[in-house]
Design a protein around this motif. Structure first.
Motif, short mmCIF file in Angstrom:
data_model
loop_
_atom_site.label_atom_id
_atom_site.label_comp_id
_atom_site.label_asym_id
_atom_site.label_seq_id
_atom_site.Cartn_x
_atom_site.Cartn_y
_atom_site.Cartn_z
N UNK A 64 0.85 -1.19 0.00
CA UNK A 64 0.00 0.00 0.00
C UNK A 64 0.88 1.24 0.00
N UNK A 65 0.25 2.38 -0.21
CA UNK A 65 1.01 3.63 -0.17
C UNK A 65 1.52 3.92 1.24
N UNK A 66 0.85 3.36 2.25
CA UNK A 66 1.33 3.51 3.62
C UNK A 66 2.69 2.82 3.77
N UNK A 67 2.85 1.66 3.12
CA UNK A 67 4.13 0.95 3.17
C UNK A 67 5.23 1.77 2.52
N UNK A 68 4.93 2.38 1.39
CA UNK A 68 5.92 3.23 0.73
C UNK A 68 6.25 4.44 1.60
N UNK A 69 5.23 5.00 2.23
CA UNK A 69 5.45 6.13 3.11
C UNK A 69 6.34 5.75 4.29
N UNK A 70 6.13 4.57 4.85
CA UNK A 70 6.98 4.10 5.96
C UNK A 70 8.41 3.91 5.50
N UNK A 71 8.59 3.42 4.28
CA UNK A 71 9.94 3.27 3.74
C UNK A 71 10.63 4.61 3.60
N UNK A 72 9.91 5.62 3.11
CA UNK A 72 10.50 6.95 2.95
C UNK A 72 10.82 7.58 4.29
N UNK A 73 10.03 7.28 5.32
CA UNK A 73 10.32 7.81 6.66
C UNK A 73 11.63 7.26 7.20
N UNK A 83 4.74 15.56 5.69
CA UNK A 83 3.40 15.97 5.24
C UNK A 83 3.39 16.09 3.72
N UNK A 84 2.96 15.01 3.08
CA UNK A 84 2.90 15.01 1.62
C UNK A 84 1.88 13.97 1.19
N UNK A 85 1.51 14.03 -0.06
CA UNK A 85 0.62 13.04 -0.65
C UNK A 85 1.22 12.56 -1.96
N UNK A 86 0.72 11.42 -2.43
CA UNK A 86 1.22 10.84 -3.67
C UNK A 86 0.25 11.16 -4.80
N UNK A 87 0.84 11.48 -5.93
CA UNK A 87 0.05 11.72 -7.13
C UNK A 87 0.64 10.94 -8.28
N UNK A 88 -0.24 10.42 -9.11
CA UNK A 88 0.15 9.68 -10.30
C UNK A 88 -0.49 10.37 -11.49
N UNK A 89 0.34 10.90 -12.37
CA UNK A 89 -0.12 11.66 -13.54
C UNK A 89 -1.02 12.81 -13.10
N UNK A 90 -0.64 13.45 -11.99
CA UNK A 90 -1.37 14.60 -11.49
C UNK A 90 -2.62 14.29 -10.71
N UNK A 91 -2.94 13.02 -10.51
CA UNK A 91 -4.16 12.63 -9.81
C UNK A 91 -3.80 12.11 -8.43
N UNK A 92 -4.49 12.62 -7.41
CA UNK A 92 -4.23 12.20 -6.04
C UNK A 92 -4.69 10.76 -5.81
N UNK A 93 -3.90 10.01 -5.01
CA UNK A 93 -4.18 8.61 -4.73
C UNK A 93 -4.40 8.46 -3.23
N UNK A 94 -5.44 7.79 -2.79
CA UNK A 94 -5.64 7.56 -1.34
C UNK A 94 -4.48 6.76 -0.76
N UNK A 95 -4.07 7.13 0.47
CA UNK A 95 -2.87 6.53 1.05
C UNK A 95 -3.06 5.08 1.45
N UNK A 96 -4.29 4.61 1.61
CA UNK A 96 -4.52 3.22 1.99
C UNK A 96 -4.76 2.32 0.77
N UNK A 98 -4.09 -0.16 -2.28
CA UNK A 98 -3.09 -1.15 -2.69
C UNK A 98 -2.58 -0.80 -4.08
N UNK A 99 -1.31 -1.10 -4.31
CA UNK A 99 -0.70 -0.74 -5.59
C UNK A 99 -1.37 -1.46 -6.75
N UNK A 100 -1.82 -2.69 -6.50
CA UNK A 100 -2.45 -3.45 -7.58
C UNK A 100 -3.79 -2.83 -8.01
N UNK A 101 -4.40 -2.04 -7.15
CA UNK A 101 -5.70 -1.44 -7.47
C UNK A 101 -5.57 -0.05 -8.09
#
Length: 1320
Positions: A64-73, A83-96, A98-101
């Motif tokens: 999940x994006x939480x796992x990536x966030x923990x890795x970056x921490x 304090x940041x969020x992830x965006x893919x092609x300019x679109x915000x992605x919920x932090x919970x 899963x990458x497969x979804x």
């Protein structure tokens, strides 16, 4: 040590092993196929803030994006951004998510870190994050809560030994470089003019020669170049780490190494400003809070934390001006702001981040639960005003301000998730593991608060022993016999044991994982002598809801988490006649039958005394089934999830149950025995049939191979099951024959336990197939084999285990376990202000030596300072009397002495500290005094927690399959399976987990077998750090991990790094391993091998002598292990050119082999050949040395003769060969001179005399040399010497002839008197 069942029958019955392996392979292949579909890792990029750039990471589809966030921490480059969020092609992605979804997130995709606005919570977390990172520069270790000492003993080097692949790759690179250089030279030659071509060619030629010399010398000068690059501090540290002087007595004060990193400070202080909280009118501008920061330059600035970021305002201590400072700018991160205004802050923060980057990647990661060490480096408390406010900032303490969590729903909901595929099971297991760790963490905090009496009970009107508590929606109670249920079997001590048994039963039913059957979240916390039971609440259990009544099991005893009021009404009728009312709901019964079949429990009949009717149950009658208001069916009070131990059937042993490992092993043994009997029956029938047909019977081997069991035969094999209600207070149902059969079946496993399992354990201990070195490893070894610790006395009394090392180990463990119970009683009666005095006084009575040096006045003076009377009443004699009584009652063993042996006191001290959670100072304690400990030596008292500890079943299956294929030398398949198991463990538990460490360990062994030494070292370093964080800094597995890493480094040529690790292993082994620990011999041998490789032969021989000393004590002087050590000593002596000692050692090795194995054994022949070769080599070297000595003597005599001749020549007047008057004369004058004249014959005679003297001297020398050679006994040497003498004489004659003028021919003739006289 892996918690797997040691099956003693697999090695004996190959057919069974084949069947089990086949089933295992099928399961693994199915898991593999599913795992390949969902666990294909891929690489994505993370676009970080501009000054950092892009980071490439490898992820799994289930992340999940939480796992990536923990890795970056936890990454040093991005750890300051929160304090940041992830965006893919300019679109915000919920932090919970899963990458497969996530649509569009494929291989090579780029996620962008976009800063977001702060709120008060996120801003305070950001400040706390920066403060924690700055604090790492001031602490002794990077992670003080769960440190790893690996970095302190690591001095990384490059491998000096290259594999074949690396050599080919290096040759390929050199060839490509030469081709490039040649191509560049040709291109330059084409562009150069003819006039400068020759000069340029010379330069190119000189440059190429220089480059070739440099390339050729790279390998030989690699270490020298690395040595030159080291700073003086690094050279000093390297010398200190790799210096081994010998076998010295280890000191506890040297437990922690000196930190190689100096403290780094970034700011003087960072506190919340007195202008906080923010006024209402400033909230409208986005202000959140204010900070007062004092920089190292001495200036103090006031910083505003706003929704947009951080900026410096114009406030001071006297005036409030929240507007932005004219020269300041708004920065999204606080460290960016401080970097702009403080040069010292920038320098310090860069140094801290550099130090973090140098550490191992796992060093900063926290474990699931921290492991507290029993030794502290110092008692330091650094002033930090912010530490007092951390509780209010921490996210985990929201229960103090908001709604509590519904732990029961969080624990039960993941169990209802789908589990048909690997991906679904990974998600399910991860959710279960996460909520369990959070539950246990909260339970520990709650237990500490309860013991410290910081919260009120929910039933304050009742007796203090019966108090119950609610903390964060978790139910807490004391493990005490408040209802007199265990009066006959120990009272409060039995209540503690029942809580432990209940937790084990919950683990078993969770492992069975039956749909629709639930257990409570449970943890047991031991703190300050109290045992606290923490459980999640069943919905409706604390109310009078009818849906929470008991549907299965006994109703007479309330559960730990029930209110007595609910049971009073239902049990009022049964109270007068003391009857047992037992129920068995059909739906409950059907589900419990599924679990019973997995746990080898039989369906048995008991009598419900209220109705006097038989009730069929498949659990112990004490267990209870409850349906909560949520509709779930809960099973409680699993204190007898396994049957009673038939070897302990007395009333006082009501809670003595069998271990599940023993039941599983016996079931396997029983099944294999039945299959063998079936095979023998078929074989007998076949022989009778062949006998009737007149066919000759085949050989024994052919008969065994000819008889095969069918699948129908395997399906008919009986299943072992036991009645869980035998030897209990309930009245049994069924016929007397059925009851007798159940008793016989149960007694059979008791006989199996005493007749097979324990003797095999003793045999393994005697043969050192297993070598437990302390109480921890001994407990693991016994539990894995299904043997309870109550059999310690039985093993100690066995004559086969009469070995000093084993006896000391068993004695120390029994005494430590008994002392723990005495210690708990003392702590329970101690005031909070006397805890340090209580602990130190107990340790003095337990491990001190009563010398009478402390006077009565001193004792009374100390007693006045202590408020708790129990401390003053405890004496050494009284304590050891209690310990002896407890050892006798618990282990049926009479201890031979009322004191711990002096050489074992430090080992027992560590054992009791680990059992009780005590932390002491790292100093050298004098156990020969009355009071080796003082209250100031006690640093802390930590809670000891036991919990469910869920594990991933898919990961376990893959791990065990990988081990199996590794043992079968199928390395490629083993590597694949272990890699998949590691990926699953990382997703479920994270990297810091014992199972992940086991995967890294086996992957390291696989890489080592494939000669990938650098990869093996990296894997083993990962395993080492994980083991330190999960097992402890001095656990036996940690010592083994260091040893394995040292061996890998030695094999790759990293000798200095290997010695650094081995030095730490030697320290821990000598400190905590006992005087004759069997591990010491192998440790000393490994160190000797490294010292031999570094040509430190004398020190290597010293360690091998210590190895031999331990082996002779543990085994016998004629043991084969001693033969191997003698052989290694012979090799070391031979390499040191000490062939006399080498021959002696090899002769002893050969004699032992001849005695133990016989002269015809291959090892004996090989040893004899080596001995013969050593003798021949020694003789050759002896003759060579004699020849060298003789030659040196001859050279010395020749030198002396030459010196005498030179001195004689210098003493004579110079005689010219031709008079000066004739040098330019005519030919006739020269002829007259040659023909001789009276005045010139005198000169000729004098010259002839000198020549004769020299020749005679040479002849005398030769004669003397021949006399010396005649004394040499060896004819070969004599011939060689004669030849060399003749050669030397001939060379001397030719030399003298060359130097002489033509007239010297007559002078030479004059040296021969016989011929001269005949001519005359």
């Amino acid at each position: 040590m892996s918690e797997t069942i040691d099956n003693p029958t697999v090695e004996e019955y190959n057919e069974k092993e084949t069947v089990v392996s086949g089933e295992q392979v099928e399961q693994v292949e199915q898991v593999e196929q599913e795992n390949e579909q969902v666990s294909q890792s891929f690489q994505i990029s993370i676009k970080t803030p501009a000054e950092i750039g892009t980071i490439n990471i490898q992820v799994q589809p289930t992340d999940t994006l939480i796992d990536i966030q923990s890795f970056l921490y936890e990454t040093s480059e991005t750890c300051l951004y929160s304090s940041f969020e992830f965006r893919l092609y300019g679109k915000q992605i919920p932090e919970y998510s899963e990458l497969s979804s996530i649509e569009g997130l494929v291989e090579g995709a780029t996620l962008e870190m976009v800063p977001v606005d702060y709120n008060e919570r996120s801003a305070k977390l950001h400040v706390k994050r920066l403060r924690d990172i700055m604090n790492t520069g001031l602490t002794e270790f990077a992670n003080m809560n769960n440190p790893s000492l690996f970095t302190s003993f690591s001095f990384p080097e490059k491998s000096n030994i290259l594999t074949e692949e690396q050599q080919l790759e290096e040759q390929k690179q050199k060839f490509e470089q030469q081709q490039q250089q040649q191509q560049q030279t040709e291109d330059k030659e084409e562009k150069e003019t003819i006039a400068t071509e020759q000069q340029q060619n010379k330069k190119n030629k000189h440059h190429n020669k220089k480059g070739n010399k440099k390339n050729n010398g790279d390998e030989s000068l690699n270490n020298e170049n690395n040595e030159e690059k080291l700073t003086p501090q690094q050279k000093e540290r390297k010398q200190k780490m790799t210096e081994i002087k010998g076998i010295d007595k280890p000191m506890l004060s040297s437990y922690y190494p000196e930190s190689p990193i100096a403290p780094v400070q970034c700011v003087k202080s960072m506190i919340y400003s007195g202008w906080s909280p923010v006024p209402g009118y400033r909230k409208l501008f986005g202000d959140l809070f204010y900070l007062d920061i004092t920089l190292l330059e001495g200036t103090t600035i006031c910083v505003t934390a706003s929704t947009q970021g951080f900026f410096i305002n114009q406030s001071s201590n006297a005036t409030f001006n929240p507007s932005v400072s004219p020269k300041a700018t708004i920065n999204h991160s606080l460290h960016q702001l401080l970097t702009q205004v403080s040069r010292l802050f920038r320098r310090g923060l860069n140094q801290i981040l550099t130090n973090i980057g140098r550490n191992h990647p796992f060093d900063m990661l926290p474990g699931v639960l921290p492991v507290h060490n029993w030794v502290a480096s110092s008692k330091t408390n650094r002033y930090d005003i912010n530490k007092g406010t951390d509780t209010f900032v921490s996210v985990q303490d929201v229960e103090l301000r908001g709604n509590p969590r519904d732990w029961n729903e969080e624990i039960q909901a993941p169990k209802e998730l789908p589990k048909s595929t690997v991906q679904e099971r990974i998600i399910r297991d991860r959710a279960i593991s996460k909520v369990n760790s959070e539950f246990v963490e909260c339970a520990i905090r709650g237990a500490q608060v309860i013991v410290d009496k910081a919260i009120l009970p929910i039933n304050p009107a009742e007796n203090q022993r019966s108090h119950m508590f609610l903390y964060n929606n978790i139910f807490f109670s004391y493990a005490l016999d408040t209802r007199d249920s265990f009066t006959d079997c120990g009272g409060d001590d039995a209540a503690r044991t029942s809580a432990n048994n209940d937790l084990k039963g919950i683990r078993l039913y969770n492992l069975a994982d039956i749909d629709g059957l639930y257990t409570l979240g449970t943890a047991i916390v031991d703190y300050k002598g109290q045992r606290i039971i923490a459980q999640s609440l069943i919905p409706g259990i604390l109310t009078t809801e009818k849906t929470s009544k008991i549907y299965y099991g006994s109703m007479d005893t309330p559960t730990n988490e029930e209110e007595e009021q609910q049971q009073k009404e239902e049990n009022e009728e049964n109270k007068n006649n003391n009857t047992k009312s037992i129920k068995a709901d059909p739906e409950f019964h059907s589900r419990l039958l599924q679990a019973a079949s997995l746990l080898h429990l039989s369906e048995s009949k008991v009598i419900s005394e209220d109705t006097n009717q038989e009730v069929s149950v498949c659990t112990s009658f004490e267990s209870k089934g409850i349906i909560g208001i949520d509709g779930r069916r809960y099973i409680l009070d699993l204190i007898k999830a396994t049957p009673r131990d038939p070897n302990y059937t007395e009333t006082k042993d009501q809670l003595s149950v069998l271990r599940p490992e023993a039941i599983a092993t016996y079931s396997e043994y029983f099944k294999v025995t039945w299959l063998n009997q079936k095979r023998q029956q078929k074989l007998k029938e076949k022989e009778e049939r062949q006998k009737k047909e007149g066919i000759d019977p085949p050989t024994a081997t052919a008969r065994d191979e000819d008889v095969q069991l069918t699948e129908e035969d395997l399906a008919q094999s009986p299943v072992v099951s036991f009645n869980p209600n035998l030897f209990s207070k309930v009245k049994l149902g069924g016929t007397p024959e059925e009851q007798q059969k159940d008793i016989e079946d149960l007694k059979a496993i008791g006989a199996f336990l005493k007749g097979i399992l324990i003797p095999r354990l003793i045999e393994d201990l005697m043969l050192f197939n297993v070598a437990p070195v302390d109480g921890q490893t001994l407990t693991q070894v016994m539990h894995v084999r299904g043997i309870n610790m109550r059999y310690l006395g039985y093993i100690a009394k066995n004559e086969s285990a009469n070995v000093p090392f084993i006896q000391d180990l068993l004695f120390n463990e029994m005494v430590s376990r008994a002392a723990k119970h005495c210690f708990n009683r003392l702590l329970r009666s101690t005031n909070a202000s006397d805890m340090a005095h209580s602990i130190s006084h107990f340790l003095n009575c337990f491990l001190g030596t009563e010398t009478g040096s402390v006077s009565a006045d001193e004792k009374s003076k100390k007693a006045k300072q202590i408020k708790s009377s129990a401390i003053n009443e405890l004496t050494q004699g009284k304590l050891w009397s209690e310990i002896a009584q407890l050892v006798s009652s618990k282990f049926d063993f009479e201890i031979p002495t009322h004191s711990v042996p002096m050489e074992s006191r430090l080992i027992v001290l560590r054992c009791i500290c680990l059992k009780m959670g005590i932390q002491i100072l790292a100093k050298d304690y004098n156990f020969t005094t009355d009071a080796p400990f003082s209250p100031e030596d006690i640093v802390d008292l930590f809670p000891i927690v036991k919990h469910v500890n869920p594990r991933s079943t898919d990961g376990l299956d893959l791990l065990e399959a990988g081990k199996t294929f590794f043992n079968q030398r199928k390395y490629e398949l083993a590597t694949e399976l272990l890699g998949e198991a590691l990926a699953i463990y990382h997703q479920v538990h994270g990297p810091i987990h014992p199972d992940a460490g086991a995967c890294f360990t086996h992957l390291a062994m696989l890489a080592y077998q494939n000669e990938q030494y650098d990869l093996a070292i990296e894997y083993q370093k990962n395993a080492l750090v994980i083991t330190e964080k999960t097992a402890g800094l001095d656990h036996h597995e940690t010592v083994q991990a260091y040893t394995t890493l040292a061996v890998f480094c030695q094999r790759s040529g990293r000798y200095n790094e290997s010695i650094g690790y081995m030095k730490h292993v030697l320290y821990l082994t000598d400190l905590l391993g006992g005087e004759y620990n069997p591990e010491r011999a192998s440790i000393y041998t490994a160190i000797a091998a490294i010292l031999e490789d570094t040509e430190r032969f004398d020190l290597a021989l010293e360690f091998l002598k210590q190895t031999l000393k331990h082996q002779e004590f543990l085994f016998t002087p004629d043991h084969l292990m001693c033969s191997t050590t003698y052989h290694k000593m012979a090799i070391v002596c031979a390499r040191a050119t000490n062939f006399d000692d080498s021959i002696i050692h090899q002769k002893k090795s050969t004699d032992i082999l001849e005695k133990e194995l016989g002269e015809a054994h291959p090892r004996t022949k090989e040893s004899l050949e080596f001995y013969t070769g050593l003798s021949q080599t020694a003789n050759q070297i002896k003759l060579f040395k004699q020849h060298q000595a003789l030659k040196a003597e001859q050279d010395e005599l020749a030198r002396l003769q030459k010196e005498k001749a030179d001195q004689f020549k210098k003493s004579q007047p110079r005689v010219s060969a031709m008079p000066p008057s004739l040098e330019n004369g005519s030919v006739s004058e020269l002829l007259n001179y040659i023909n001789g004249k009276p005045k010139k014959s005198q000169s000729k005679k004098s010259k002839s005399t000198n020549t004769t003297t020299t020749t005679n001297t040479t002849t005398a020398t030769t004669s003397k040399s021949k006399i010396t050679m005649a004394k040499t006994p060896n004819p070969t040497t004599k011939a060689t010497t004669s030849k060399s003498s003749a050669t030397a004489s001939s060379a001397a004659t030719n030399k003298s002839t060359t130097k002489t003028n033509p007239t010297s021919s007559s002078a030479a003739d004059s040296s021969k008197p016989n011929k001269k006289s005949s001519k005359n």
